[in-house]
Design an enzyme around this catalytic site. Structure first.
Site, mmCIF file in Angstrom:
data_model
loop_
_atom_site.group_PDB
_atom_site.id
_atom_site.type_symbol
_atom_site.label_atom_id
_atom_site.label_comp_id
_atom_site.label_asym_id
_atom_site.label_seq_id
_atom_site.Cartn_x
_atom_site.Cartn_y
_atom_site.Cartn_z
ATOM 1 C CB SER A 163 -0.913 0.021 1.235
ATOM 2 O OG SER A 163 -1.574 1.259 1.358
ATOM 3 C CE1 TYR A 205 -4.215 -1.703 5.192
ATOM 4 C CE2 TYR A 205 -3.543 0.564 4.794
ATOM 5 C CZ TYR A 205 -3.919 -0.676 4.316
ATOM 6 O OH TYR A 205 -3.996 -0.879 2.972
#
Length: 700
Positions: A577, A590
């Site tokens: 990501s 995250y």
């Protein structure tokens, strides 16, 4: 329904309420599809059918007799109307005047296009003369195991007479071609009451002047052979009886899962090969039998069987009683090398001055006592079909050896079929393989939007794909959609929790049995969470680290094990990501887990380089469409963080990007394809951002 008390009868599927409304060509297709629907009648791609039909000549407007016959490369069970070649019968008969004899029969194939009716582009097969010169209007040529068992027996001629009397004749072995067409014509003219013929070591021809009559005759003749064998062999112990006890189903698959990647590595020197495993009852009976090695060494008989399975199989030196798998794996390279040497010696013994160069010398079929049969080929469908053909061969061996003595094709005849110049020309016309042909990919998170898009991209380039996901419902849907688009052969699924060592190991074991190994891992399983640091619980932190860090570690570790066993290199692609490089508010768990993924990929790139295992990272950003992590809380949390709703969030992400564009699952798939394909063969340890531009996420 044909009646038989001995065996399950062949089903007469002819329905006059359907057939009566059909033209003669349509009846031919109907008949063909019915015959091809039962593999006891003919194998995939084997045999052919024809009809001689009166049609208007498009040039003269006059009636012309036209041969409709299955064209080159088709399958009678699944073909459509465009699978038939159409040729003028008067021109086919005129070919006799230019035939120069057996030595020149191959050149007759070059004349067939001159006989084409109505500019039909479907190429005529080498079997065309076999249908053209039979006087009857309708001809079926099938490869039923029961009849080939007669044809492949030492006493083939006598058995044919015993079973059929004068109704079905017999002809000695002759390679398919123009000369055999003339032999069939001569037989028909000399035996006007005969309704067909058994071709030694080949198959069955039947004929009639009506489509339904021809179909039902074919069924009756095959059924008669099946019933005869059932009665004659009822008290015969097949293949000399068992000398090995078969392992249970789980143990068989476990052995196959370890053998197949090792074999795959040895046989993929020229191109990546795909495997298939078969432990059906027929296979297990054969591989555990006393006479298996003797019969296997004789090779197959029917040309269609031989072309798919090679001169003979390789019998793996596994003893189910001893469980000597480690020794087998240690010596497997020597066994494969010995097979190659034997194959090359066979080529040298039999080659002609104009023979094509020696082809891949590796075995196609691998027989494992107590375990089953493994086949390898350039793609999954071919590997599966090759296995099906060898099961046909097993059935033939069982019948022939029970009532007579099984005979394979003589070595020179087998070579002349395998290296036939006409077959070589067909191979040369094959399209160039796609960029991922023969590659096997595992995609975790495969039921989500990004995972499914990556899988579709790989499948479009010829790969086989295993979808792994923890959501059974969505996994089933994704599998069904991809199989519908790309075929059932190339898509598998496995329920997998990436945080479970056992589940991950089981997934790779299943993949090895289904396809032979792994070349590409796309680690894409994911979750997303959003919370201020004060509200981030240990449970939330651990869940992110378990799935996004430990999960990526576990699937990569197992991939390394299999890739090293294959010794073919490989490609691992992490779908990380933008957040792994650029901090984001209220997402510490995250972002940290994603950063862990990226650094793990760098470490693995270092470890894998010497084995040719490349590890690279794709960093998406804000892929909302089709992504499961944007369902539920994560969407609400991120929208709340930025003070907007779903529609506004997508607009916000687009506008904050440098390029002002939305990022879609297909964009991530394209990046994942780049890292899987040979176009990136010199890239490892890299990061490719697919985020429409974010200066904070620049890798350097």
């Amino acid at each position: 329904m044909l009646k038989s008390a001995a065996v399950k009868p062949l089903e007469n599927g002819w329905d006059n309420t359907i057939a009566d409304a059909m033209s003669e060509p349509e009846k031919l297709l109907y008949r063909s599809n019915l015959l091809g629907s039962d593999k006891r009648i003919t194998n995939f791609g084997g045999g052919n059918t024809s009809a001689k039909v009166i049609q208007k000549d498009p040039l003269t407007g006059k009636d012309a007799e036209v041969l409709w016959v299955k064209g080159s490369g088709g399958d009678v069970g699944t073909m459509k109307m465009d699978g038939f070649s159409t040729l003028y019968m008067d021109k086919l008969r005129a070919l006799k005047s230019v035939y120069r004899g057996l030595e020149f029969e191959d050149e007759m194939v070059g004349y067939l296009p001159h006989c084409t009716f109505n500019l039909n582009p479907r190429a005529a097969s080498i079997d065309t003369p076999l249908h053209a010169y039979v006087p009857q209007k309708h001809v079926d040529h099938m490869h039923p195991d029961a009849v080939i068992a007669i044809a492949a027996s030492k006493t083939s001629k006598e058995l044919t007479q015993e079973i059929y009397g004068d109704e079905i004749g017999w002809l000695p072995w002759k390679r398919p071609g123009y000369e055999l067409g003339l032999w069939l014509e001569k037989f028909c003219l000399e035996n006007p009451d005969a309704k067909g013929v058994v071709l030694e070591s080949h198959g069955l021809f039947t004929w009639a002047d009506d489509a339904q009559e021809c179909y039902e005759l074919t069924l009756r003749i095959i059924q008669k052979a099946m019933d005869w064998f059932a009665e004659r062999t009822a008290d015969v112990t097949p293949f000399g009886g068992a000398i090995h006890q078969n392992l249970d189903a789980d143990a068989r698959r476990g052995i196959a899962a370890k053998l197949m990647p090792a074999i795959r590595g040895f046989v993929s020197g020229n191109q990546h090969m795909v495997g298939h495993f078969d432990d059906s009852d027929a296979v297990l009976e054969f591989v555990g039998a006393k006479d298996m090695r003797r019969l296997a060494a004789l090779g197959t008989s029917c040309p269609d069987h031989f072309l798919r399975t090679k001169i003979c199989p390789l019998v793996v030196d596994f003893d189910p009683a001893k469980g000597n798998l480690d020794a087998v794996l240690d010596n497997l390279g020597e066994q494969v090398a010995a097979y190659r040497a034997d194959y090359e010696a066979y080529y040298d013994r039999c080659k002609h001055p104009n023979s094509p160069p020696v082809r891949d010398p590796n075995a196609v079929v691998y027989l494992v006592p107590g375990v089953g049969m493994i086949t390898f080929a350039k793609d999954k469908a071919t590997a599966r079909i090759s296995g099906e053909f060898y099961v046909n061969a097993i059935n033939v061996m069982r019948g022939a050896d029970a009532v007579s003595e099984y005979c394979g094709l003589p070595e020179q005849e087998a070579f002349d079929i395998e290296y036939w110049l006409l077959e070589e020309a067909k191979l040369q016309r094959m399209p160039k393989p796609k960029s991922l042909a023969g590659r096997v990919a595992l995609v975790t998170g495969g039921a989500g939007g990004i995972g499914a898009a990556i899988a579709a991209r790989y499948l479009s380039e010829g790969a086989c794909v295993v979808l792994a996901d923890i959501d059974q419902g969505n996994l089933d849907k994704a599998k069904a959609q991809l199989q519908g688009a790309f075929g059932a052969d190339v898509v598998r699924s496995v329920l997998m929790d990436v945080t479970s060592e056992d589940a991950v190991a089981n997934a790779y074991s299943q993949m090895a049995v289904e396809f032979g190994g792994v070349d590409i891992l796309v680690s894409n399983a994911g979750i997303a969470s959003s919370a201020p640091i004060e509200e981030t619980t240990v449970e939330l932190w651990d869940r992110n680290m378990d799935i996004l860090s430990k999960g990526y570690f576990l699937v990569s570790r197992e991939a390394f094990k299999v890739m090293r066993r294959q010794d073919m290199g490989g490609s691992i692609v992490f779908i990380a990501s933008k957040n792994g490089l650029a901090a984001s508010p209220n997402a510490a768990a995250y972002c940290t887990a994603k950063a862990s993924e990226i650094h793990l990929a760098r470490c693995l790139a270092l470890e894998g380089a010497e084995a040719g295992i490349r590890v690279n990272v794709v960093n998406p950003d804000a892929v909302l469409r089709g992504s499961k992590i944007w369902e539920g809380e994560w969407l609400e949390q991120r929208a709340s963080t930025y003070g907007t709703d779903k529609d506004g969030l997508e607009e916000m992400y687009r506008n904050r990007s440098m390029l002002k564009r939305s990022v879609l699952p297909e964009d991530i798939a394209e990046a994942a394809y780049f890292f899987a394909a040979d176009t990136s063969a010199k890239s490892t340890g890299n990061i490719l951002n697919v985020d429409a531009g974010n200066v904070q996420a620049f890798p350097r």
